[in-house]
Enzyme design. Sequence first.
Site, PDB file in Angstrom:
ATOM      1  N   ASP A   8     -43.142  59.374 -49.104  1.00 17.93           N
ATOM      2  CA  ASP A   8     -42.739  58.109 -49.709  1.00 17.93           C
ATOM      3  C   ASP A   8     -41.815  57.330 -48.780  1.00 17.93           C
ATOM      4  O   ASP A   8     -40.997  57.924 -48.077  1.00 17.93           O
ATOM      5  CB  ASP A   8     -42.015  58.403 -51.037  1.00 17.93           C
ATOM      6  CG  ASP A   8     -41.904  57.178 -51.924  1.00 17.93           C
ATOM      7  OD1 ASP A   8     -42.602  56.182 -51.664  1.00 17.93           O
ATOM      8  OD2 ASP A   8     -41.104  57.226 -52.877  1.00 17.93           O
ATOM      9  N   HIS A  25     -47.136  52.004 -42.807  1.00 17.52           N
ATOM     10  CA  HIS A  25     -48.201  52.992 -42.996  1.00 17.52           C
ATOM     11  C   HIS A  25     -48.681  53.540 -41.643  1.00 17.52           C
ATOM     12  O   HIS A  25     -48.975  54.733 -41.527  1.00 17.52           O
ATOM     13  CB  HIS A  25     -49.372  52.365 -43.753  1.00 17.52           C
ATOM     14  CG  HIS A  25     -49.036  51.980 -45.166  1.00 17.52           C
ATOM     15  ND1 HIS A  25     -48.453  52.870 -46.045  1.00 17.52           N
ATOM     16  CD2 HIS A  25     -49.197  50.820 -45.852  1.00 17.52           C
ATOM     17  CE1 HIS A  25     -48.271  52.270 -47.213  1.00 17.52           C
ATOM     18  NE2 HIS A  25     -48.708  51.035 -47.120  1.00 17.52           N
ATOM     19  N   LEU A 120     -53.647  77.019 -40.181  1.00 16.45           N
ATOM     20  CA  LEU A 120     -53.047  76.213 -41.245  1.00 16.45           C
ATOM     21  C   LEU A 120     -54.152  75.460 -41.966  1.00 16.45           C
ATOM     22  O   LEU A 120     -55.134  75.053 -41.349  1.00 16.45           O
ATOM     23  CB  LEU A 120     -52.057  75.203 -40.650  1.00 16.45           C
ATOM     24  CG  LEU A 120     -51.441  74.184 -41.634  1.00 16.45           C
ATOM     25  CD1 LEU A 120     -50.371  74.857 -42.500  1.00 16.45           C
ATOM     26  CD2 LEU A 120     -50.827  72.998 -40.875  1.00 16.45           C
TER      27      LEU A 120
END
Length: 220
Positions: A8, A25, A120
């Site tokens: 956020d 962004h 991962l």
Amino acid sequence: MHLAIIMDGNGRWAKKRGLKRIEGHKKGAETVRKITEYCAKNEEISVLTLYAFSTENWKRPKMEVEFLMKLLEGYLEKELETYIKNDIKFETIGDISKFSEKLKKRIQLTKEKTKNNKKLTQVLALNYGSKNEITRAVKKLIEKNEEITEENIQNNLDLPRDVDLLIRTSGEIRLSNFLLWQCAYAEMFFTNTLWPDFTPEELDKIIKSFHLRERRFGGV
């Protein structure tokens, strides 16, 4: 460890600098790469789930939504080499049926190219909402005529794995419909750092603090 992050603060990061939201962004996408690479090198982290686009994000201005879709497509194309180099498997949760055919093909291609990677698993939550996920899981059980139990609901979720550590950046203190079921006993950390400024060093400090907490899971 299953690490989940609510990324956020991209818009506020841009606003503070007099930039358009899209610049935030773009910068946030760079942070995704840095944090993902850090997690791939940290042997105790096996799954990294990132809240990338919620079911509520469609309410944002059309131009911003369109940019986010293009940014995601470009990110996956550009980062495929990063996934392969770092032995990272790519997965998604949420309903991607609303995305363009081009974007859906890019998502499927990335999954296919990385399906055998083991160091991962990076999971992007795309057009994701936890209430929607739980509702769909229950519907699946009804359709299969299976008993509605906690175990069966969990096994039919998009992501049937509990979260160990949840982090939210930007200073907001709420879950925003993210992994509500999976976070039942997650340890939660909230930082004022805006996502584009979040660093592997800060994440490392949070993980060290996480290890100092006593997790009792409802016991004494």
